[in-house]
Design a protein around this motif. Structure first.
Motif, PDB file in Angstrom:
ATOM      1  N   GLN A  59     -15.128 -11.243  -4.467  1.00  5.37           N
ATOM      2  CA  GLN A  59     -15.806 -11.316  -5.397  1.00  5.37           C
ATOM      3  C   GLN A  59     -16.107 -10.051  -6.116  1.00  5.37           C
ATOM      4  O   GLN A  59     -16.059  -9.744  -7.480  1.00  5.37           O
ATOM      5  N   TYR A  60     -16.190  -8.764  -5.450  1.00  2.00           N
ATOM      6  CA  TYR A  60     -16.350  -7.339  -5.939  1.00  2.00           C
ATOM      7  C   TYR A  60     -14.884  -6.817  -6.568  1.00  2.00           C
ATOM      8  O   TYR A  60     -15.058  -6.529  -7.899  1.00  2.00           O
ATOM      9  N   VAL A  61     -13.845  -7.101  -6.028  1.00  2.00           N
ATOM     10  CA  VAL A  61     -12.594  -6.438  -6.571  1.00  2.00           C
ATOM     11  C   VAL A  61     -12.187  -7.438  -7.465  1.00  2.00           C
ATOM     12  O   VAL A  61     -11.360  -6.855  -8.690  1.00  2.00           O
ATOM     13  N   ARG A  62     -12.679  -8.608  -7.722  1.00  2.00           N
ATOM     14  CA  ARG A  62     -11.873  -9.329  -9.197  1.00  2.00           C
ATOM     15  C   ARG A  62     -12.775  -8.803 -10.280  1.00  2.00           C
ATOM     16  O   ARG A  62     -12.261  -9.314 -11.361  1.00  2.00           O
ATOM     17  N   GLN A  63     -13.785  -7.938 -10.249  1.00  2.25           N
ATOM     18  CA  GLN A  63     -14.157  -7.419 -11.131  1.00  2.25           C
ATOM     19  C   GLN A  63     -13.282  -6.325 -11.777  1.00  2.25           C
ATOM     20  O   GLN A  63     -13.368  -5.886 -12.921  1.00  2.25           O
ATOM     21  N   PHE A  64     -12.192  -5.906 -10.980  1.00  2.71           N
ATOM     22  CA  PHE A  64     -11.264  -4.955 -11.575  1.00  2.71           C
ATOM     23  C   PHE A  64      -9.824  -5.432 -11.536  1.00  2.71           C
ATOM     24  O   PHE A  64      -9.063  -4.873 -12.321  1.00  2.71           O
ATOM     25  N   THR A  65      -9.373  -6.396 -10.522  1.00  3.86           N
ATOM     26  CA  THR A  65      -8.021  -6.741 -10.587  1.00  3.86           C
ATOM     27  C   THR A  65      -8.045  -8.335 -10.115  1.00  3.86           C
ATOM     28  O   THR A  65      -9.165  -8.556  -9.755  1.00  3.86           O
ATOM     29  N   ASN A  66      -6.972  -8.764 -10.126  1.00  4.36           N
ATOM     30  CA  ASN A  66      -6.700 -10.247  -9.672  1.00  4.36           C
ATOM     31  C   ASN A  66      -6.725 -10.239  -8.050  1.00  4.36           C
ATOM     32  O   ASN A  66      -6.394  -9.327  -7.279  1.00  4.36           O
ATOM     33  N   CYS A  67      -7.442 -11.446  -7.777  1.00  9.90           N
ATOM     34  CA  CYS A  67      -7.345 -11.279  -6.254  1.00  9.90           C
ATOM     35  C   CYS A  67      -7.409 -12.895  -5.971  1.00  9.90           C
ATOM     36  O   CYS A  67      -8.580 -13.680  -5.806  1.00  9.90           O
ATOM     37  N   ASP A  68      -6.174 -13.703  -5.956  1.00  7.02           N
ATOM     38  CA  ASP A  68      -6.324 -15.094  -6.010  1.00  7.02           C
ATOM     39  C   ASP A  68      -5.771 -15.706  -4.460  1.00  7.02           C
ATOM     40  O   ASP A  68      -5.171 -15.080  -3.524  1.00  7.02           O
ATOM     41  N   ASP A  69      -6.137 -16.910  -4.175  1.00  5.51           N
ATOM     42  CA  ASP A  69      -5.781 -17.482  -3.004  1.00  5.51           C
ATOM     43  C   ASP A  69      -6.103 -16.805  -1.646  1.00  5.51           C
ATOM     44  O   ASP A  69      -5.282 -16.501  -0.993  1.00  5.51           O
ATOM     45  N   LEU A  70      -7.575 -16.506  -1.620  1.00  8.26           N
ATOM     46  CA  LEU A  70      -8.005 -15.708  -0.402  1.00  8.26           C
ATOM     47  C   LEU A  70      -7.609 -16.437   0.756  1.00  8.26           C
ATOM     48  O   LEU A  70      -8.171 -17.930   1.028  1.00  8.26           O
ATOM     49  N   LYS A 103       0.355  -8.122 -10.864  1.00 14.30           N
ATOM     50  CA  LYS A 103       0.716  -6.909 -10.508  1.00 14.30           C
ATOM     51  C   LYS A 103       1.499  -6.852  -9.439  1.00 14.30           C
ATOM     52  O   LYS A 103       2.013  -5.555  -8.669  1.00 14.30           O
ATOM     53  N   ASP A 104       2.153  -8.073  -9.047  1.00 15.55           N
ATOM     54  CA  ASP A 104       3.167  -8.252  -8.108  1.00 15.55           C
ATOM     55  C   ASP A 104       2.967  -7.409  -6.665  1.00 15.55           C
ATOM     56  O   ASP A 104       3.589  -6.770  -6.196  1.00 15.55           O
ATOM     57  N   PRO A 150      -4.543  -2.406  -0.977  1.00 11.05           N
ATOM     58  CA  PRO A 150      -3.555  -3.045  -2.123  1.00 11.05           C
ATOM     59  C   PRO A 150      -2.031  -2.548  -1.811  1.00 11.05           C
ATOM     60  O   PRO A 150      -1.930  -1.550  -1.608  1.00 11.05           O
ATOM     61  N   THR A 151      -1.285  -3.611  -1.812  1.00 13.89           N
ATOM     62  CA  THR A 151       0.259  -3.224  -1.912  1.00 13.89           C
ATOM     63  C   THR A 151       0.924  -2.508  -3.052  1.00 13.89           C
ATOM     64  O   THR A 151       1.872  -1.963  -2.984  1.00 13.89           O
ATOM     65  N   SER A 152       0.285  -2.904  -4.246  1.00 13.10           N
ATOM     66  CA  SER A 152       0.847  -2.496  -5.489  1.00 13.10           C
ATOM     67  C   SER A 152       0.106  -1.171  -5.996  1.00 13.10           C
ATOM     68  O   SER A 152      -1.153  -1.152  -6.167  1.00 13.10           O
ATOM     69  N   THR A 153       0.889  -0.500  -6.487  1.00 18.23           N
ATOM     70  CA  THR A 153       0.137   0.911  -7.292  1.00 18.23           C
ATOM     71  C   THR A 153      -0.696   0.412  -8.461  1.00 18.23           C
ATOM     72  O   THR A 153      -1.842   0.916  -8.543  1.00 18.23           O
ATOM     73  N   LEU A 157      -4.582   1.545  -8.958  1.00 21.00           N
ATOM     74  CA  LEU A 157      -5.195   2.063  -9.906  1.00 21.00           C
ATOM     75  C   LEU A 157      -6.434   1.254 -10.814  1.00 21.00           C
ATOM     76  O   LEU A 157      -7.336   1.968 -11.002  1.00 21.00           O
ATOM     77  N   ALA A 158      -6.230  -0.007 -10.694  1.00 23.32           N
ATOM     78  CA  ALA A 158      -7.470  -0.785 -11.125  1.00 23.32           C
ATOM     79  C   ALA A 158      -8.552  -0.593 -10.177  1.00 23.32           C
ATOM     80  O   ALA A 158      -9.733  -0.427 -10.833  1.00 23.32           O
TER      81      ALA A 158
END
Length: 395
Positions: A59-70, A103-104, A150-153, A157-158
């Motif tokens: 819930q916290y990280v979703r304020q800054f980037t996508n985080c789906d299918d936990l 962000k792949d 995160p695996t993506s740069t 950054l987000a």
């Protein structure tokens, strides 16, 4: 600078994200059952205990980037390819993964019962690997009660815009100027908002040397090939008339202070603090219709002060994702005047009238055929090359 030497020494190394979340390219497979919703975590560098759930961290990280299918399923193919840090190790009680498809990449979560132990074990793994070369490109984001890698740069950054901080324990790492470097829970480690990326696409390094000018054919080593000047705002209005539509013109302070979601000026607050002595607005400031064609005209008493503040504003804009907002105006300067515009057509016209764009982007260099002159502030150049609209410019 010091960080550049680090990058040069480690260019041949494989992915060195601190946890193995970046080993290989995890397949975006199906997720397991999603944990039930929990309270959002409050991240502040990992200090103090905090009862956190995977759903709360998500819930916290979703304020800054996508985080789906936990998912918290050990067999989820998006999990790290090795069991370097699994449940039961480093005081980790839960581990999960979600996808940031835009962000792949994937985000791997760790919930440790003892954050200090987690950081100590991470430090030990850094120091014991390859003579301590691991961890220069850390992706270990520490929050209060959880860790996410995160695996993506782009995802990193987000997250760097949040209150999460990246845990660095390599003694060779130091955050460049303009970034935080706070103490971690263990000696010899630090917490930073600087994303150090092997491919150079991480956080902008404002200590990167700039092209200083004077080294291109036809460019002056000192001085200038000539810049626009005007004795007053009224004179400046006449000067820029071929390029800037000033049919609607105002010097009223309240009107000049207007900005919109589409048009953001460079100069904000008290113009005198920026070295600006006179200021006007050209364009429709809004009202019944949306504001449009806004451009600001400035007479300048202290050009160094203006460029110094404009550099700081430009770097603050770059810090989010390394790119300038399209709605943000660019500062074009003359000898004692300036124009703020986010319209590339306006800027093209002004280049023909001997205005030059103040560019403070790290590593910028103008191609052959464009002007490139020294700015009044170190780390910036003046140019008629518009990287975002390269078809215009160039005399």
């Amino acid at each position: 600078m010091h960080t550049q030497r680090i990058l040069a020494m480690t260019a041949a190394l494989a992915c060195l994200a601190a946890l193995p979340a970046c080993e290989g390219d995890p397949a975006p497979g199906a997720s397991g059952a999603t944990p039930s919703a929990g309270a959002a975590a409050t991240p502040v560098g990992g200090k103090g205990p905090a009862p956190v759930t995977l759903a709360g961290a998500q819930q916290y990280v979703r304020q800054f980037t996508n985080c789906d299918d936990l998912s918290d399923q050990p067999g989820d193919p998006r999990m790290p390819l090795t069991e370097f840090v699994g449940v039961g190790e480093w005081s980790v009680t839960q581990r999960g993964v979600c996808s940031d498809a835009a962000k792949d990449g994937q985000l791997v979560f760790y919930i440790p019962s003892d954050m200090k132990e987690f950081q100590e074990r991470y430090k030990r793994s850094v120091m014991e690997s390859s003579g301590g070369s691991q961890g220069l490109f850390s992706r270990v984001f520490v929050g209060k009660g959880f860790v996410v890698t995160p695996t993506s740069t782009e995802s990193a950054l987000a997250l760097a815009r949040s209150e999460l901080r990246i845990l660095y324990c390599n003694p060779s790492f130091w955050a460049p100027k303009g970034y935080k470097m706070d103490k971690a829970l263990v000696e010899g480690c630090g917490l930073s908002d600087f994303v150090n990326a092997e491919d150079g696409k991480g956080s902008p390094n404002f200590e990167t040397p700039q092209d200083p000018g004077g080294q291109k054919p036809g460019q002056p080593a000192k001085g200038s090939l000539g810049l626009a000047r005007a004795g007053s705002v009224a004179e400046l209005r006449k000067l820029v008339a071929p390029s800037v539509d000033c049919t609607r013109f105002s010097t009223d302070p309240d009107t000049v202070a207007i900005e919109s979601i589409d048009y953001t000026p460079v100069v904000e607050g008290n113009a005198l603090d920026w070295g600006v002595t006179g200021r006007a607005l050209c364009g429709e400031p809004g009202g019944e219709q949306r504001a449009h064609h806004l451009n600001w005209l400035d007479t300048v008493g202290d050009m160094k002060a203006l460029q110094t503040r404009a550099k700081a504003a430009q770097q603050a804009d770059l810090k989010d994702d390394g790119k300038l907002r399209r709605t943000a105006s660019r500062l074009l300067v003359g000898e004692n005047v300036a124009v703020e515009s986010n319209d590339p057509d306006v800027r093209f016209g002004l280049y023909q009238q001997q205005f030059l764009y103040l560019n403070c982007v790290p590593g910028f260099s103008a191609p052959t055929g464009y002007r490139l002159e020294r700015a009044r502030v170190e780390g910036c150049v003046l140019t008629n090359y518009d990287p975002e609209n390269p078809v215009v410019g160039g005399n």
